[in-house]
Design a protein around this motif. Structure first.
Motif, PDB file in Angstrom:
ATOM      1  N   ALA A   1       0.783  -1.099  -0.019  1.00 22.01           N
ATOM      2  CA  ALA A   1      -0.025  -0.191  -0.498  1.00 22.01           C
ATOM      3  C   ALA A   1       0.752   1.341  -0.383  1.00 22.01           C
ATOM      4  O   ALA A   1       0.677   2.181  -0.684  1.00 22.01           O
ATOM      5  N   MET A   2       1.759   1.257   0.249  1.00 24.85           N
ATOM      6  CA  MET A   2       3.267   1.951   0.575  1.00 24.85           C
ATOM      7  C   MET A   2       3.555   2.374  -0.962  1.00 24.85           C
ATOM      8  O   MET A   2       4.561   3.011  -1.316  1.00 24.85           O
ATOM      9  N   GLY A   3       3.874   1.428  -2.263  1.00 23.90           N
ATOM     10  CA  GLY A   3       3.663   1.782  -3.124  1.00 23.90           C
ATOM     11  C   GLY A   3       5.269   0.725  -3.237  1.00 23.90           C
ATOM     12  O   GLY A   3       5.801   1.460  -4.962  1.00 23.90           O
ATOM     13  N   LEU A   4       5.558  -0.283  -2.947  1.00 25.53           N
ATOM     14  CA  LEU A   4       6.735  -0.769  -2.827  1.00 25.53           C
ATOM     15  C   LEU A   4       6.436  -1.984  -4.429  1.00 25.53           C
ATOM     16  O   LEU A   4       7.149  -2.207  -4.716  1.00 25.53           O
TER      17      LEU A   4
ATOM     18  N   PRO B   1      11.697  -1.841  -3.906  1.00 22.65           N
ATOM     19  CA  PRO B   1      12.157  -2.038  -2.976  1.00 22.65           C
ATOM     20  C   PRO B   1      12.993  -0.742  -2.426  1.00 22.65           C
ATOM     21  O   PRO B   1      13.647   0.412  -2.651  1.00 22.65           O
ATOM     22  N   LEU B   2      13.366  -0.502  -1.067  1.00 25.42           N
ATOM     23  CA  LEU B   2      13.384   1.117  -0.613  1.00 25.42           C
ATOM     24  C   LEU B   2      15.483   1.243  -0.420  1.00 25.42           C
ATOM     25  O   LEU B   2      15.593   1.162   0.249  1.00 25.42           O
ATOM     26  N   ILE B   3      16.314   1.134  -1.795  1.00 24.67           N
ATOM     27  CA  ILE B   3      17.448   1.423  -1.958  1.00 24.67           C
ATOM     28  C   ILE B   3      18.214   2.885  -1.559  1.00 24.67           C
ATOM     29  O   ILE B   3      19.443   2.523  -2.039  1.00 24.67           O
ATOM     30  N   ASP B   4      17.719   3.714  -1.804  1.00 24.43           N
ATOM     31  CA  ASP B   4      18.059   5.236  -1.692  1.00 24.43           C
ATOM     32  C   ASP B   4      17.470   5.465  -0.804  1.00 24.43           C
ATOM     33  O   ASP B   4      16.308   5.821  -0.225  1.00 24.43           O
TER      34      ASP B   4
ATOM     35  N   LYS C   1       9.982   9.747   1.144  1.00 21.33           N
ATOM     36  CA  LYS C   1       9.619  10.077   0.475  1.00 21.33           C
ATOM     37  C   LYS C   1       8.074   8.768   1.576  1.00 21.33           C
ATOM     38  O   LYS C   1       7.322   9.112   1.109  1.00 21.33           O
ATOM     39  N   LEU C   2       9.004   7.828   2.066  1.00 26.81           N
ATOM     40  CA  LEU C   2       8.156   7.276   3.040  1.00 26.81           C
ATOM     41  C   LEU C   2       6.695   7.375   3.052  1.00 26.81           C
ATOM     42  O   LEU C   2       7.505   8.578   4.031  1.00 26.81           O
ATOM     43  N   ASP C   3       5.881   7.441   3.553  1.00 30.27           N
ATOM     44  CA  ASP C   3       4.699   8.135   3.955  1.00 30.27           C
ATOM     45  C   ASP C   3       4.394   6.792   4.787  1.00 30.27           C
ATOM     46  O   ASP C   3       3.460   6.120   4.107  1.00 30.27           O
ATOM     47  N   VAL C   4       3.111   6.969   5.414  1.00 34.77           N
ATOM     48  CA  VAL C   4       1.742   6.492   6.226  1.00 34.77           C
ATOM     49  C   VAL C   4       0.933   5.957   4.798  1.00 34.77           C
ATOM     50  O   VAL C   4       0.594   7.860   4.176  1.00 34.77           O
ATOM     51  N   PRO C   5       0.272   5.461   4.018  1.00 34.06           N
ATOM     52  CA  PRO C   5      -0.889   5.054   3.153  1.00 34.06           C
ATOM     53  C   PRO C   5      -2.077   5.773   3.899  1.00 34.06           C
ATOM     54  O   PRO C   5      -2.342   5.505   4.906  1.00 34.06           O
ATOM     55  N   ASN C   6      -3.175   5.635   2.350  1.00 31.33           N
ATOM     56  CA  ASN C   6      -4.374   5.655   3.045  1.00 31.33           C
ATOM     57  C   ASN C   6      -4.911   4.492   3.612  1.00 31.33           C
ATOM     58  O   ASN C   6      -5.260   3.764   2.102  1.00 31.33           O
TER      59      ASN C   6
ATOM     60  N   LEU D   1      17.743   6.653   8.822  1.00 33.27           N
ATOM     61  CA  LEU D   1      16.585   6.292   7.549  1.00 33.27           C
ATOM     62  C   LEU D   1      16.035   4.748   8.147  1.00 33.27           C
ATOM     63  O   LEU D   1      15.195   4.605   8.171  1.00 33.27           O
ATOM     64  N   ILE D   2      16.505   3.674   8.823  1.00 32.56           N
ATOM     65  CA  ILE D   2      15.964   2.704   9.445  1.00 32.56           C
ATOM     66  C   ILE D   2      15.647   3.614  10.475  1.00 32.56           C
ATOM     67  O   ILE D   2      13.983   3.258  10.729  1.00 32.56           O
ATOM     68  N   GLN D   3      15.601   4.371  11.385  1.00 32.33           N
ATOM     69  CA  GLN D   3      14.560   4.830  12.602  1.00 32.33           C
ATOM     70  C   GLN D   3      12.937   5.392  11.295  1.00 32.33           C
ATOM     71  O   GLN D   3      11.925   5.283  11.876  1.00 32.33           O
ATOM     72  N   HIS D   4      13.353   6.519  10.823  1.00 29.97           N
ATOM     73  CA  HIS D   4      12.114   6.773   9.851  1.00 29.97           C
ATOM     74  C   HIS D   4      11.607   5.927   9.060  1.00 29.97           C
ATOM     75  O   HIS D   4      10.106   5.712   8.723  1.00 29.97           O
ATOM     76  N   ILE D   5      12.082   4.683   8.420  1.00 28.51           N
ATOM     77  CA  ILE D   5      11.113   3.299   8.192  1.00 28.51           C
ATOM     78  C   ILE D   5      10.257   2.852   9.067  1.00 28.51           C
ATOM     79  O   ILE D   5       9.363   2.747   8.946  1.00 28.51           O
ATOM     80  N   LEU D   6      10.943   2.799  10.270  1.00 28.02           N
ATOM     81  CA  LEU D   6      10.260   1.505  11.153  1.00 28.02           C
ATOM     82  C   LEU D   6       9.145   2.645  12.053  1.00 28.02           C
ATOM     83  O   LEU D   6       7.952   1.992  11.990  1.00 28.02           O
TER      84      LEU D   6
END
Length: 355
Positions: free
Chosen positions: A85-88, A103-106, A112-117, A178-183
């Protein structure tokens, strides 16, 4: 809402007396069942199966129809619906499992990763929950679920499962921001996702931390357990304090004491952990779920019955044990061996209960 006829699973999560040890299986609706394989072929693909409420309902109920001794149903879906749902770009490759197109490689993609609707993008999941609840008609409780933030992050960064986790671990140690943002994004998403499942009718929820055991001893609490604790806290703050919550870290037996302080109502235990020792560690403060080695179901009835008794004997007397496998059932399991296991759990476990 229709009252639940068989509530032994829910009573056990609340440490109430039951006449026997309840049982369900991780991945209980799956490829080991010929009826599932037939439905999946008709659906066209695994994702089509997940995204169609009628198909999801059909396969969720298949093991219950075949095995009346099961004490819970679990939503048929996949832990990777949230990152999808996040567009991956989730897709499944035959013989290789789930993969992501993006995948989140850069750093830019991660930022840009954000909570989806969640309500809109994952509405098919909540439609399935409502459909399954209606079809169950109170037969047994329904378990909803999600992947843990750490486990989802591993797939999102690695782009697939079954890796050595080198990419995400490199990021963890070299770019913790970056990991903290993803988590954090994933934790918020999973919190909303599970809340919506409960609103749709899930009677309990489970967080699968499939890859938590890949973390070092010093990283497990900070990068896996703490985020699961936030999800539990979020659900309680949303008004779902009374909905039982289960967490399961595969390979996490060394952290049971920490897990028991998470706010969860039960801990899943894998087959590499001694159930009796686990009970001593948590000191009956929390229910335990597990922990038969799934591979035993590939053997024969005598060995299966003996292994079931070993698990039940290891836990001993008491009202806070849910029998389960130590991980998901393998696709090569003969269906009749499951019946043997369930029969032994029901008959043998009665000696350990007062009710």
């Amino acid at each position: 809402m229709t009252p639940i006829t068989n509530d032994v699973f829910l009573k056990t999560l609340k440490k109430e007396s039951t006449p026997y040890t309840p049982v369900w299986m991780m991945r209980q609706a799956g490829r080991y069942l010929p009826e599932y394989r037939k439905t999946r072929k008709h659906a066209g693909s695994f994702l089509d199966l997940c995204k169609n409420a009628d198909f999801a309902t059909e396969v969720t109920l298949q093991p219950l129809d075949r095995y009346p001794l099961l004490d819970a149903a679990i939503l048929f879906s996949d832990i990777l619906t949230v990152p999808d749902a996040m567009g991956l770009g989730l897709h499944f490759v035959d013989g290789e499992g789930p993969k992501f197109h993006y995948p989140l490689i850069d750093e830019q993609a991660i930022q840009k990763l954000d909570v989806p609707n969640v309500e809109e993008d994952l509405g098919y999941v909540f439609n399935a929950v409502r459909s399954i609840k209606t079809a169950l008609n109170g037969r047994v409780p329904l378990i909803g679920f999600a992947g843990s933030p750490w486990t989802l992050a591993t797939y999102m960064v690695e782009g697939q499962g079954g890796t050595g986790f080198l990419n995400i671990k490199k990021m963890l140690y070299s770019r913790p921001d970056l990991i903290q943002h993803i988590l954090k994004v994933t934790t918020e998403s999973v919190s909303i996702y599970l809340a919506k499942q409960i609103e749709a009718g899930a009677d309990a929820v489970m967080i699968f931390d499939s890859w938590g055991g890949a973390l070092s001893h010093h990283e497990y609490e900070s990068h896996s357990l703490n985020y699961m604790k936030v999800i539990i806290s979020n659900l309680n703050l949303m008004g779902f304090e009374d909905t039982p919550k289960i967490i399961f870290t595969k390979g996490g037996g060394q952290w049971l004491d920490l897990q028991s302080q998470s706010g969860a109502d039960a801990l899943g235990i894998d087959w590499q952990t001694d159930l009796g020792n686990a009970r001593k560690v948590v000191n009956d403060k929390i229910a335990l779920q597990g922990n038969l080695d799934p591979a035993i179901l590939l053997s024969e009835p005598k060995a299966i019955r003996s292994a079931v008794r070993n698990v039940l004997d290891s836990y001993g007397h008491g009202e806070s044990h849910i029998f389960n496998l130590g991980h998901g059932i393998t696709q090569f399991t003969p269906p009749e061996n499951v019946e043997c296991m369930l029969d032994e759990v029901r008959s043998y476990s009665k000696k350990y209960h007062k009710a």
